[in-house]
Design a protein around this motif. Structure first.
Motif, PDB file in Angstrom:
ATOM      1  N   TYR A 236       0.842  -1.203   0.000  1.00  0.00           N
ATOM      2  CA  TYR A 236       0.000   0.000   0.000  1.00  0.00           C
ATOM      3  C   TYR A 236       0.877   1.252   0.000  1.00  0.00           C
ATOM      4  O   TYR A 236       0.652   2.193  -0.772  1.00  0.00           O
ATOM      5  N   GLU A 237       1.902   1.252   0.864  1.00  0.00           N
ATOM      6  CA  GLU A 237       2.762   2.445   0.945  1.00  0.00           C
ATOM      7  C   GLU A 237       3.506   2.672  -0.372  1.00  0.00           C
ATOM      8  O   GLU A 237       3.574   3.791  -0.877  1.00  0.00           O
ATOM      9  N   THR A 240       0.899   3.978  -3.010  1.00  0.00           N
ATOM     10  CA  THR A 240       0.274   5.298  -2.790  1.00  0.00           C
ATOM     11  C   THR A 240       1.295   6.422  -2.622  1.00  0.00           C
ATOM     12  O   THR A 240       0.912   7.575  -2.443  1.00  0.00           O
ATOM     13  N   THR A 241       2.592   6.076  -2.679  1.00  0.00           N
ATOM     14  CA  THR A 241       3.605   7.135  -2.610  1.00  0.00           C
ATOM     15  C   THR A 241       4.389   7.228  -3.923  1.00  0.00           C
ATOM     16  O   THR A 241       5.410   7.911  -3.982  1.00  0.00           O
ATOM     17  N   TRP A 332      -4.757   0.187   4.528  1.00  0.00           N
ATOM     18  CA  TRP A 332      -4.319  -1.077   3.903  1.00  0.00           C
ATOM     19  C   TRP A 332      -5.096  -2.290   4.399  1.00  0.00           C
ATOM     20  O   TRP A 332      -4.870  -3.406   3.959  1.00  0.00           O
ATOM     21  N   PRO A 586      -6.954   8.163   4.682  1.00  0.00           N
ATOM     22  CA  PRO A 586      -5.641   7.540   4.476  1.00  0.00           C
ATOM     23  C   PRO A 586      -4.580   8.098   5.424  1.00  0.00           C
ATOM     24  O   PRO A 586      -4.756   9.175   5.998  1.00  0.00           O
ATOM     25  N   ASN A 590       0.289   9.000   2.498  1.00  0.00           N
ATOM     26  CA  ASN A 590      -0.404   8.792   1.218  1.00  0.00           C
ATOM     27  C   ASN A 590      -0.251  10.034   0.332  1.00  0.00           C
ATOM     28  O   ASN A 590      -0.483  11.149   0.764  1.00  0.00           O
ATOM     29  N   ARG A 591       0.147   9.814  -0.921  1.00  0.00           N
ATOM     30  CA  ARG A 591       0.324  10.926  -1.864  1.00  0.00           C
ATOM     31  C   ARG A 591      -0.511  10.672  -3.121  1.00  0.00           C
ATOM     32  O   ARG A 591      -0.009  10.707  -4.232  1.00  0.00           O
ATOM     33  N   PHE A 592      -1.790  10.419  -2.906  1.00  0.00           N
ATOM     34  CA  PHE A 592      -2.671  10.127  -4.051  1.00  0.00           C
ATOM     35  C   PHE A 592      -2.540  11.145  -5.189  1.00  0.00           C
ATOM     36  O   PHE A 592      -2.464  10.773  -6.367  1.00  0.00           O
ATOM     37  N   SER A 595      -0.200  10.672  -8.283  1.00  0.00           N
ATOM     38  CA  SER A 595      -0.460   9.680  -9.345  1.00  0.00           C
ATOM     39  C   SER A 595      -1.834   9.896  -9.989  1.00  0.00           C
ATOM     40  O   SER A 595      -2.331   9.027 -10.708  1.00  0.00           O
TER      41      SER A 595
END
Length: 677
Positions: A236-237, A240-241, A332, A586, A590-592, A595
């Motif tokens: 997950y990390e 999402t990063t 996650w 989150p 998280n850096r949605f 992306s």
């Protein structure tokens, strides 16, 4: 050397295209087009379709014939050489488009045609083309003073470069991460289909065990099924990063500086044209009338969905506590416990359906659904030059054998291929005297590939994705409009463009349609009735949670493009939107946004709401089939004639009303989402 991109072939010779062909081909066509525009203007009026609009459409088509294959290969067979050639052309293409859009002589010629008696003699599609062209000239800054025109051109060029770099950073960050697992116990719970893919990836890399990558099917399998909570957190990390300042590759491909510059430049571009925000500019060619109207629409849905979503989340948290004593449900954990809750409540896992959904059979069934609805015939054609051995080529014909459209399919995930699923156009329909150009489309997905001699088996979600993208393809290929600028998906209001794609998804939930393709890959047995009933019963499982997630993306996108200092507060704005609509919060890492390619590298800037807006249209359009029969040939013909064949030749609302007999109602969407009460 003969350049395959400049050959006048019916279809491109993909296997012959090399990076060194790209720039010379683009340079040649741009020089030819500029000379042709000069010649056209020197010849003078009086202006009509044949001596002004038709020649411009031919020039645009010639450029598309060169650039579409390049753009496509850059997305599906990315390499250093191709990437460099692609990026070298972006400023040239941007400069040309801006130059044409700001050409005062062309604008005045188009205006003269609009005001002359010749305009009244044009057909509906031609009149729409002229009106759209005049609007687009204004939106390209044709009326600006020279210094501001130059600034507009600089911004347009820079934006095309930044979008491309955003997408490249995302692809590189996705490909850079992998985790090699040698202890099978760590992968307990992960379905065999995904384990096979990971084993194959490890073998190809020459390593032991299983290779976990950030390809979406693998990520979904881990987050939905891996019992090892630490493994879920790690994947997950990493996912999402991607392309951010944090996570395993923090700072290496960080998209944040690009995002800030993109937002600032869009706002400046809008201000040059006299708009209060980029969202206002973006809505000019769309159905929605103002950012305030869109925000009202989204917030209305949020008010209906959020209380239900909170209830769904509370049930999930209680279930995780009860099952495993989990006190805090982290981001996650959500996918994993959602799958377990679905299994407990409906005795259903996505893996239960996979054995019945063999990719090739699903494709055949999709074709049968379309054939029954719209009376066309779809057949494979062998011997066509393609870019990868997985690619297939098909033709759509009318019952009398007339060719309507052609398309390539490229269904499986692999390295150097952009993630996601999409339909893109290779050629548009264009009438040039006696010659009629057949529309050609690309249908691209990232499904789990066939492994170890077994056929590719996909999930029901992936079947929906396939139907969705093919709906876009039909909109492009079944058009009857001869004016290229409004044929197929061209000229369609962006917030209506998802109507055919979301509409076609409905058949993936109907027994009568599923029976055309869902059969066990070993026994040939259809889906057992009990399993089908469980699938139907679970259709709205966590529908409100899914809806608020889409509303979060849509509201975030709108706020980024309406608020004056958004680029300085990207993550802060996302938090504010989450506060308003989200139920899953989150973690801080998280850096949605980094992306969020739809809005930073795709066509959805200040337009992500289009998915929900068009869902109102698609649910209501489908409700007519529910009333009259899901394979009713007359209803299918009405949808074909009023929506698919008309493309962008008429206002989207008029076309919808012609099909439905009234303006759209939100009730069918609320009913379909389980929110009607």
């Amino acid at each position: 050397m003969t350049n395959p991109l400049l050959a006048d072939d019916a279809l491109p010779r993909f296997s012959s295209i090399r990076p060194e062909h790209v720039e010379p081909a683009v340079d040649t066509v741009l020089a030819d087009n500029r000379a042709a525009i000069r010649q056209l203007l020197d010849a003078g009026g009086p202006w009509g379709w044949d001596n002004l609009v038709a020649p411009l459409e031919r020039l645009e088509d010639r450029l598309e014939r060169v650039w579409s294959p390049v753009s496509h290969l850059n997305a599906v067979r990315n390499s250093e050489g191709l990437r460099a050639a692609y990026n070298a052309c972006l400023p040239k293409l941007s400069a040309y488009q801006t130059e044409v859009g700001q050409n005062t002589e062309l604008f005045e010629a188009m205006q003269a045609l609009r005001e002359s008696g010749a305009f009244a003699e044009l057909d509906q599609a031609q009149r729409q083309t002229v009106d759209n062209a005049l609007r687009d000239f204004r939106l390209a800054g044709v009326a600006l003073p020279e210094t501001e025109k130059r600034r507009y051109a600089e911004i347009a060029s820079r934006l095309s470069e930044l979008s491309s770099r955003f997408q490249e950073n995302l692809l590189d960050a996705t490909n850079a991460w992998q985790l090699d697992v040698t202890n099978e116990a760590r992968l307990a719970g992960v379905p065999e289909s995904a384990l096979g893919v990971m084993r194959q990836a490890a073998e190809q890399a020459g390593v032991e065990g299983w290779r976990v990558t950030l390809d979406v099917p693998v990520v979904q399998a881990i987050l939905g099924h891996a019992r090892d909570r630490e493994l879920r957190r790690e994947v997950y990390e990493a996912f999402t990063t991607r392309a951010s300042d944090t996570g395993p590759h923090g700072g290496r491909w960080d998209n944040l500086p690009l995002m800030r510059e993109i937002l600032a430049l869009r706002r400046e571009q809008a201000a040059l044209l006299g708009f209060a925000s980029y969202a206002e500019l973006s809505l000019q060619p769309k159905m929605a009338e103002s950012p305030a109207q869109v925000i009202g629409f989204l917030e209305d849905l949020a008010q209906r969905a959020k209380p239900v979503a909170e209830q769904e989340f509370a049930e999930l948290a209680a279930f995780a506590r009860e099952q495993d004593g989990l006190e805090t449900l982290e981001a996650w954990d959500v996918g994993y416990y959602s799958e377990r809750l679905r299994e407990a409540r409906f005795e259903l896992s996505p893996e239960d359906l996979r054995p019945y959904l063999q990719a090739d059979r699903v494709m055949d069934g999709l074709f049968q659904v379309v054939e029954r609805l719209f009376g066309v015939r779809i057949q494979a054609r062998e011997g066509v030059d393609v870019w990868h051995e997985d690619v297939r080529f098909y033709e759509i014909r009318d019952p009398d054998g007339t060719l309507r459209g052609q398309f390539y399919t490229d269904l499986y995930a692999r390295p150097q291929k952009r993630g996601g699923a999409w339909m893109a156009t290779l050629r548009g329909r264009l009438r040039d005297g006696e010659r009629l150009q057949t529309p050609v489309a690309f249908l691209t997905c990232n499904f789990t590939p066939p492994v170890g001699g077994r056929p590719a088996l996909i999930t029901h979600d992936e079947v929906e994705t396939l139907f969705h993208e093919f709906g876009h393809g039909l909109h492009h290929m079944l058009t009857r409009v001869d004016a290229a600028s409004v044929a197929g998906i061209n000229g369609v209001a962006w917030d209506a463009v998802e109507l055919p794609s979301q509409f076609l998804e409905n058949w993936t939930w109907e027994r009568e349609a599923l029976d055309l393709f869902a059969a066990h890959h070993e026994t040939g047995e259809p889906i057992p009735e009990a399993l089908f009933q469980r699938l139907r019963a679970a259709r709205n499982f966590q529908a409100a949670m899914q809806m608020v997630r889409q509303l979060e993306f849509s509201l975030f996108d709108l706020r980024l493009h309406t608020e004056p200092d958004a680029e300085a507060r990207i993550y802060e704005l996302l938090e504010a939107v989450r506060e308003q609509v989200a139920v899953v919060r989150p973690p801080a890492f998280n850096r949605f946004p980094n992306s969020f390619a739809h809005i930073f590298a795709g066509g959805y800037a200040a337009g992500y709401y289009s998915y929900k807006w068009a869902e109102v249209l698609s649910a209501d359009a489908y409700s007519r089939f529910e009333e009259e029969g899901i394979f009713n040939a007359e209803t299918g013909r009405a949808f074909l004639e009023n929506i698919l064949e008309k493309g962008g030749s008429e206002d989207a609302m008029s076309l919808f009303v012609a099909f439905r007999g009234r303006e759209p109602s939100i009730e069918p969407l609320l009913r379909a989402s389980g929110l009607a009460a």
